[in-house]
Design an enzyme around this catalytic site. Structure first.
Site, PDB file in Angstrom:
ATOM      1  N   LYS A   1      -1.882-104.506  50.944  1.00 46.10           N
ATOM      2  CA  LYS A   1      -1.449-103.112  51.060  1.00 46.10           C
ATOM      3  C   LYS A   1      -0.204-102.800  50.202  1.00 46.10           C
ATOM      4  CE  LYS A   1      -3.327-102.457  55.746  1.00 46.10           C
ATOM      5  NZ  LYS A   1      -3.012-102.027  57.136  1.00 46.10           N
TER       6      LYS A   1
ATOM      7  N   TYR B   1     -10.656 -95.287  56.354  1.00 49.62           N
ATOM      8  CA  TYR B   1     -10.082 -95.307  57.698  1.00 49.62           C
ATOM      9  C   TYR B   1     -10.649 -94.201  58.594  1.00 49.62           C
ATOM     10  CZ  TYR B   1      -6.626 -98.976  56.731  1.00 49.62           C
ATOM     11  OH  TYR B   1      -6.018-100.180  56.464  1.00 49.62           O
TER      12      TYR B   1
ATOM     13  N   PHE C   1      -1.523 -91.484  63.997  1.00 51.84           N
ATOM     14  CA  PHE C   1      -0.919 -92.055  62.790  1.00 51.84           C
ATOM     15  C   PHE C   1      -1.815 -91.930  61.558  1.00 51.84           C
ATOM     16  CE2 PHE C   1      -2.946 -95.526  65.192  1.00 51.84           C
ATOM     17  CZ  PHE C   1      -3.829 -96.035  64.239  1.00 51.84           C
TER      18      PHE C   1
ATOM     19  N   ARG D   1      -8.811-112.886  59.855  1.00 51.40           N
ATOM     20  CA  ARG D   1      -8.056-112.162  60.901  1.00 51.40           C
ATOM     21  C   ARG D   1      -6.949-113.062  61.473  1.00 51.40           C
ATOM     22  NH1 ARG D   1      -8.683-106.640  61.621  1.00 51.40           N
ATOM     23  NH2 ARG D   1      -8.055-106.965  63.773  1.00 51.40           N
TER      24      ARG D   1
ATOM     25  N   ARG E   1       1.343-111.412  58.250  1.00 50.24           N
ATOM     26  CA  ARG E   1       2.119-110.304  58.817  1.00 50.24           C
ATOM     27  C   ARG E   1       3.460-110.775  59.389  1.00 50.24           C
ATOM     28  NH1 ARG E   1      -3.159-107.109  61.248  1.00 50.24           N
ATOM     29  NH2 ARG E   1      -3.377-105.591  59.560  1.00 50.24           N
TER      30      ARG E   1
ATOM     31  N   ASN F   1       1.981-103.091  57.201  1.00 49.98           N
ATOM     32  CA  ASN F   1       1.757-104.455  57.671  1.00 49.98           C
ATOM     33  C   ASN F   1       1.000-105.334  56.677  1.00 49.98           C
ATOM     34  OD1 ASN F   1      -0.714-103.323  58.012  1.00 49.98           O
ATOM     35  ND2 ASN F   1      -0.857-103.670  60.224  1.00 49.98           N
TER      36      ASN F   1
ATOM     37  N   HIS G   1      -5.051-105.752  55.157  1.00 46.15           N
ATOM     38  CA  HIS G   1      -6.181-105.306  55.977  1.00 46.15           C
ATOM     39  C   HIS G   1      -7.235-106.397  55.944  1.00 46.15           C
ATOM     40  CE1 HIS G   1      -9.678-103.093  57.441  1.00 46.15           C
ATOM     41  NE2 HIS G   1     -10.326-103.669  56.453  1.00 46.15           N
TER      42      HIS G   1
ATOM     43  N   GLU H   1     -17.452-102.201  54.043  1.00 43.59           N
ATOM     44  CA  GLU H   1     -16.175-102.026  53.331  1.00 43.59           C
ATOM     45  C   GLU H   1     -16.266-102.581  51.910  1.00 43.59           C
ATOM     46  OE1 GLU H   1     -13.544-102.133  57.473  1.00 43.59           O
ATOM     47  OE2 GLU H   1     -13.279-103.738  56.025  1.00 43.59           O
TER      48      GLU H   1
END
Ligand code: GDP
Length: 140
Positions: free
Chosen positions: A11, A51, A59, A87, A104, A114, A117, A128
């Site tokens: 990100k 998203y 948010f 993950r 993270r 963070n 993704h 995705e």
């Protein structure tokens, strides 16, 4: 489970701090192979589509603004049980809850900024990946 592919994004908070290689080193050490990767500046439309599941969340606007604020690196990672393995090495959404050694914990600035993704299922990973890569751009 066998060998799987998952979709990953490094990100804006990480790319602007020049952490792309540092994040990738953590992924590779966790047994994940980068089989596709490109640096892009996401458009608002791309971020809103990506998203969409969060469109009703308070948010959402902030998230879209963040994801379009600087370049991101979109990736396909391959490895044994890759969705879960990725993950795990990403760590919890909120960095204050992330385990030691996770991306993270090491790098994230906040629950929003963070750093990474990762797809939450093999089904979502396929959707995705298809948003950002054509089949011949993924080379295992
Ligand atoms: P993930 O699967 O761990 O990325 O977490 P979620 O699917 O729950 O949320 C998607 C993304 O939305 C997160 O990675 C954050 O970047 C962002 N996000 C989640 N919760 C918040 C929040 O409370 N505030 C802000 N600004 N962003 C959030």
């Amino acid at each position: 489970m066998g060998v799987q592919r998952t979709f990953s994004i490094i990100k804006p908070d990480a790319t602007i701090r020049n952490l792309t290689g540092a994040v990738n080193a953590i992924f590779e050490k966790a047994g994940l192979r980068i089989v596709a990767q490109k640096r892009i500046l996401m458009t608002q439309a791309q971020a809103e589509t990506f998203y969409a599941v969060h469109s009703e969340r308070p948010f959402f606007g902030e998230l879209v603004e963040f994801m379009t604020s600087a370049p991101v690196v979109v990736q396909v990672l391959e490895g044994e049980n890759a969705v879960l393995a990725h993950r795990e090495v990403m760590g919890a959404t909120n960095p204050s809850e992330a385990a030691d050694g996770t991306v993270r914990k090491e790098f994230a600035l906040s629950i929003g900024e963070n750093s990474v993704h990762g797809s939450d299922s093999e089904e979502n990973a396929a959707l995705e990946m298809a948003q950002f890569f054509s089949g011949n751009e993924i080379v295992g």
